[in-house]
Design an enzyme around this catalytic site. Sequence first.
Site, PDB file in Angstrom:
ATOM      1  N   ALA A 125       0.815  -1.219   0.000  1.00 47.60           N
ATOM      2  CA  ALA A 125       0.000   0.000   0.000  1.00 47.60           C
ATOM      3  C   ALA A 125       0.846   1.265   0.000  1.00 47.60           C
ATOM      4  CB  ALA A 125      -0.925   0.000   1.217  1.00 47.60           C
ATOM      5  N   ASN A 193       2.681  -3.291   7.552  1.00 49.13           N
ATOM      6  CA  ASN A 193       3.689  -3.875   6.675  1.00 49.13           C
ATOM      7  C   ASN A 193       4.380  -2.790   5.848  1.00 49.13           C
ATOM      8  OD1 ASN A 193       3.481  -6.683   7.307  1.00 49.13           O
ATOM      9  ND2 ASN A 193       1.535  -6.713   6.233  1.00 49.13           N
ATOM     10  N   HIS A 228      -1.606   6.711   3.922  1.00 46.96           N
ATOM     11  CA  HIS A 228      -0.177   6.657   4.255  1.00 46.96           C
ATOM     12  C   HIS A 228       0.473   7.917   3.707  1.00 46.96           C
ATOM     13  CE1 HIS A 228      -0.609   2.529   5.508  1.00 46.96           C
ATOM     14  NE2 HIS A 228      -1.134   2.219   4.355  1.00 46.96           N
TER      15      HIS A 228
END
Length: 277
Positions: A125, A193, A228
């Site tokens: 992502a 992750n 993010h």
Amino acid sequence: MIQLNRIGIVGCGAIGSALAKAIDRDYANVARVVALAEQDHARARMLSQSLRSRPAIVSLPQLIRRSDLVIEAAAASISARVAQLALSAHREVLIMSTGGLLRAPASWRRAAGRSRGRLHIPSGALCGVDGIKAMAVGTIRRIRLTTRKPPRALATAPFVLANRLRLAHLRGPKLVFEGSPADVVKGFPQNTNVAATMLFASTVPGSRRRPKTTVRVVADPGLRTNVHELEVEGDCGRLSVRVESRPSQANPKTSELAIRSALATVRQLLTPIRVGT
């Protein structure tokens, strides 16, 4: 180009199922899923029966023996072991739960050094991985990653439970965690992750240089997407990236972009054209 005709998938959840179905549908002329490994046998049987290749449901060692390419899409608790066993058997291995690689780096790194296989880490992502890798050729001074997610996606994280954080009734954004990538993957193994992937991208093998790296986790009740925000400063300039990815319908802890990144990586492995660093 390495022939990867036989593919084994560890984990039959949102990512593993999406990968298996895409390979079965789009790449049947060059590869097939031959084996599945999954603790939930009922879920594995359901996936196997939905595929034309009807892969066998086997143990992890059996899956590795049967496969040219091993794909881990299970959990951070097992990803380092999958990497170590697959590399020791000289297989290609793709790891989705990259946070788990930080838990036991010595085992799989030793295996990688002796293996004829390779370990593949998708961008997941986190967009901007190509830029981080390029900047790491020189000097990266500082990296900051801020991950913002809806509270329900963070509610069962070990850090949240251990600190008895109450996120269900937040009225605004709350900074839940700030620290290193190694610490954040322990506290939020199913959510971060991206932090581990960022760390691997920024580290040049054999180099002792380590940029100052900070990861922040924010619970935001106003969000319907996973966000993010990446900021990188180095000797060649600055990189700033903001990613908004909706959660997977199958699993709100998984970003839909992470699933598609895995699919793009598999496509890159199975076709002769590679785009990007």
